[in-house]
Design a protein around this motif. Sequence first.
Motif, PDB file in Angstrom:
ATOM      1  N   THR A   6      -6.278  -8.033  -2.155  1.00 13.27           N
ATOM      2  CA  THR A   6      -5.206  -7.216  -2.712  1.00 13.27           C
ATOM      3  C   THR A   6      -5.449  -5.741  -2.426  1.00 13.27           C
ATOM      4  O   THR A   6      -6.575  -5.316  -2.145  1.00 13.27           O
ATOM      5  CB  THR A   6      -5.082  -7.407  -4.238  1.00 13.27           C
ATOM      6  OG1 THR A   6      -6.283  -6.936  -4.866  1.00 13.27           O
ATOM      7  CG2 THR A   6      -4.875  -8.871  -4.585  1.00 13.27           C
ATOM      8  N   ASN A   8      -3.523  -1.612  -3.506  1.00 15.06           N
ATOM      9  CA  ASN A   8      -2.510  -0.893  -4.275  1.00 15.06           C
ATOM     10  C   ASN A   8      -2.252   0.470  -3.653  1.00 15.06           C
ATOM     11  O   ASN A   8      -3.124   1.349  -3.683  1.00 15.06           O
ATOM     12  CB  ASN A   8      -2.955  -0.730  -5.735  1.00 15.06           C
ATOM     13  CG  ASN A   8      -3.271  -2.053  -6.400  1.00 15.06           C
ATOM     14  OD1 ASN A   8      -4.428  -2.463  -6.486  1.00 15.06           O
ATOM     15  ND2 ASN A   8      -2.251  -2.741  -6.854  1.00 15.06           N
ATOM     16  N   GLU A  69      -2.703  -4.470   4.916  1.00 15.33           N
ATOM     17  CA  GLU A  69      -3.048  -3.176   4.326  1.00 15.33           C
ATOM     18  C   GLU A  69      -2.475  -2.016   5.131  1.00 15.33           C
ATOM     19  O   GLU A  69      -2.032  -1.014   4.562  1.00 15.33           O
ATOM     20  CB  GLU A  69      -4.565  -3.037   4.216  1.00 15.33           C
ATOM     21  CG  GLU A  69      -5.002  -1.760   3.516  1.00 15.33           C
ATOM     22  CD  GLU A  69      -6.465  -1.768   3.137  1.00 15.33           C
ATOM     23  OE1 GLU A  69      -7.193  -0.872   3.615  1.00 15.33           O
ATOM     24  OE2 GLU A  69      -6.870  -2.673   2.376  1.00 15.33           O
ATOM     25  N   ALA A  72       1.141  -1.835   4.125  1.00 20.45           N
ATOM     26  CA  ALA A  72       1.263  -1.376   2.739  1.00 20.45           C
ATOM     27  C   ALA A  72       0.956   0.106   2.618  1.00 20.45           C
ATOM     28  O   ALA A  72       1.646   0.841   1.892  1.00 20.45           O
ATOM     29  CB  ALA A  72       0.323  -2.186   1.847  1.00 20.45           C
ATOM     30  N   ARG A  73      -0.065   0.561   3.314  1.00 24.11           N
ATOM     31  CA  ARG A  73      -0.430   1.975   3.240  1.00 24.11           C
ATOM     32  C   ARG A  73       0.685   2.866   3.803  1.00 24.11           C
ATOM     33  O   ARG A  73       1.061   3.874   3.215  1.00 24.11           O
ATOM     34  CB  ARG A  73      -1.730   2.207   4.001  1.00 24.11           C
ATOM     35  CG  ARG A  73      -2.355   3.579   3.759  1.00 24.11           C
ATOM     36  CD  ARG A  73      -3.531   3.787   4.716  1.00 24.11           C
ATOM     37  NE  ARG A  73      -4.538   2.749   4.579  1.00 24.11           N
ATOM     38  CZ  ARG A  73      -5.530   2.780   3.692  1.00 24.11           C
ATOM     39  NH1 ARG A  73      -5.617   3.791   2.841  1.00 24.11           N
ATOM     40  NH2 ARG A  73      -6.416   1.804   3.654  1.00 24.11           N
ATOM     41  N   ASP A  78       2.232  -2.016  -2.817  1.00 23.54           N
ATOM     42  CA  ASP A  78       1.103  -2.873  -3.165  1.00 23.54           C
ATOM     43  C   ASP A  78       1.179  -4.138  -2.310  1.00 23.54           C
ATOM     44  O   ASP A  78       2.255  -4.520  -1.838  1.00 23.54           O
ATOM     45  CB  ASP A  78       1.147  -3.256  -4.648  1.00 23.54           C
ATOM     46  CG  ASP A  78       0.910  -2.061  -5.558  1.00 23.54           C
ATOM     47  OD1 ASP A  78       0.510  -0.982  -5.062  1.00 23.54           O
ATOM     48  OD2 ASP A  78       1.137  -2.196  -6.771  1.00 23.54           O
ATOM     49  N   TYR A  79       0.022  -4.787  -2.115  1.00 20.61           N
ATOM     50  CA  TYR A  79       0.053  -6.007  -1.306  1.00 20.61           C
ATOM     51  C   TYR A  79      -0.936  -7.028  -1.824  1.00 20.61           C
ATOM     52  O   TYR A  79      -1.928  -6.712  -2.492  1.00 20.61           O
ATOM     53  CB  TYR A  79      -0.236  -5.698   0.162  1.00 20.61           C
ATOM     54  CG  TYR A  79      -1.697  -5.603   0.525  1.00 20.61           C
ATOM     55  CD1 TYR A  79      -2.412  -6.726   0.963  1.00 20.61           C
ATOM     56  CD2 TYR A  79      -2.393  -4.389   0.448  1.00 20.61           C
ATOM     57  CE1 TYR A  79      -3.755  -6.637   1.294  1.00 20.61           C
ATOM     58  CE2 TYR A  79      -3.733  -4.297   0.781  1.00 20.61           C
ATOM     59  CZ  TYR A  79      -4.414  -5.421   1.205  1.00 20.61           C
ATOM     60  OH  TYR A  79      -5.747  -5.339   1.536  1.00 20.61           O
ATOM     61  N   LEU A 104       4.262  -7.945  -0.107  1.00 22.39           N
ATOM     62  CA  LEU A 104       4.168  -6.523  -0.399  1.00 22.39           C
ATOM     63  C   LEU A 104       5.322  -6.132  -1.307  1.00 22.39           C
ATOM     64  O   LEU A 104       6.429  -6.696  -1.201  1.00 22.39           O
ATOM     65  CB  LEU A 104       4.222  -5.687   0.879  1.00 22.39           C
ATOM     66  CG  LEU A 104       3.034  -5.772   1.846  1.00 22.39           C
ATOM     67  CD1 LEU A 104       3.090  -7.040   2.687  1.00 22.39           C
ATOM     68  CD2 LEU A 104       2.995  -4.554   2.761  1.00 22.39           C
ATOM     69  N   PRO A 108       4.409  -3.555  -9.220  1.00 21.88           N
ATOM     70  CA  PRO A 108       3.107  -4.196  -9.402  1.00 21.88           C
ATOM     71  C   PRO A 108       3.153  -5.699  -9.138  1.00 21.88           C
ATOM     72  O   PRO A 108       4.100  -6.383  -9.529  1.00 21.88           O
ATOM     73  CB  PRO A 108       2.766  -3.902 -10.868  1.00 21.88           C
ATOM     74  CG  PRO A 108       3.544  -2.671 -11.204  1.00 21.88           C
ATOM     75  CD  PRO A 108       4.818  -2.775 -10.422  1.00 21.88           C
TER      76      PRO A 108
END
Length: 277
Positions: A6, A8, A69, A72-73, A78-79, A104, A108
């Motif tokens: 995970t 965030n 990631e 997501a970034r 979040d992923y 993603l 939350p």
Amino acid sequence: MQEIVTGNFAPFRWVIWPPGSLRIVDWNIDRGLRLQAVIDFLASTNADILILQEVDLNARRTHRLNIAEEIARKLQMDYVFGREFEELVQGSKASPAYHGQAILAKWPISNPRLIRFSRQSHFWQPRWYLPRIEPFQERLGGRIALVANINVAGSKLVIYDLHLESRANDELRFSQAQEVLSDAARQDPRCPLVIAGDFNLDASKGAASAFATAGFQEAIAEPHTPTTPSHRLFEPGRRIDWAFVRGPIRAGSGRVHNQVKASDHYPISFTLTGSRG
């Protein structure tokens, strides 16, 4: 490595009421081989939730990146990543490579888990007489559904991210889909559910009726639009990527983005709104 990873990257938002609609994109991204083009398209959709299949982690072919990631970034989401296979040709004992599914969200994500299907193809298993080179794609693991809850301003939405077996017949794929439906049957009927992914079959030929019996509706109202490009002359491509919804929601604005060339599948997208009545 853990089966679930995970991260965030979504900024905190103070929201009292859930939004009037949610935009969702489902896409088999072909490992993320054309990552920048994948990110460019996903950014253009401004989607709230992404449901992705064929996502690499630490594979040579995708420059040892954590593809989920990276996306997501860049998109500030979040992923959660669920490990489907260890890719033996793409990593090493000291630095293993993985392949799987990712969800993603701008909201939350909680309670991620895997359904590792009880029936699997044996096609991917390593064999002593096969060299460990790219064409043979030797793997450890098996097909999964990645399940997670999305907390949308205090309201729960459950996402099932499927990747059914490609190296088998429709009977096996249908049995894998049935495992997901059995799991979904245990969810609160008042809770909104989305089941989407790469089914590797034309769900209109049988599976759709099973989903309808279970209370699901198709999210994409383009029944004859392929979700993969044609590989041969006069072949229209296949419709094997699907999305179904259940609960106090309805899907609209569904479409297949068949102009997007960043993968060997086309993205599909739709909007969720609260149902009336």
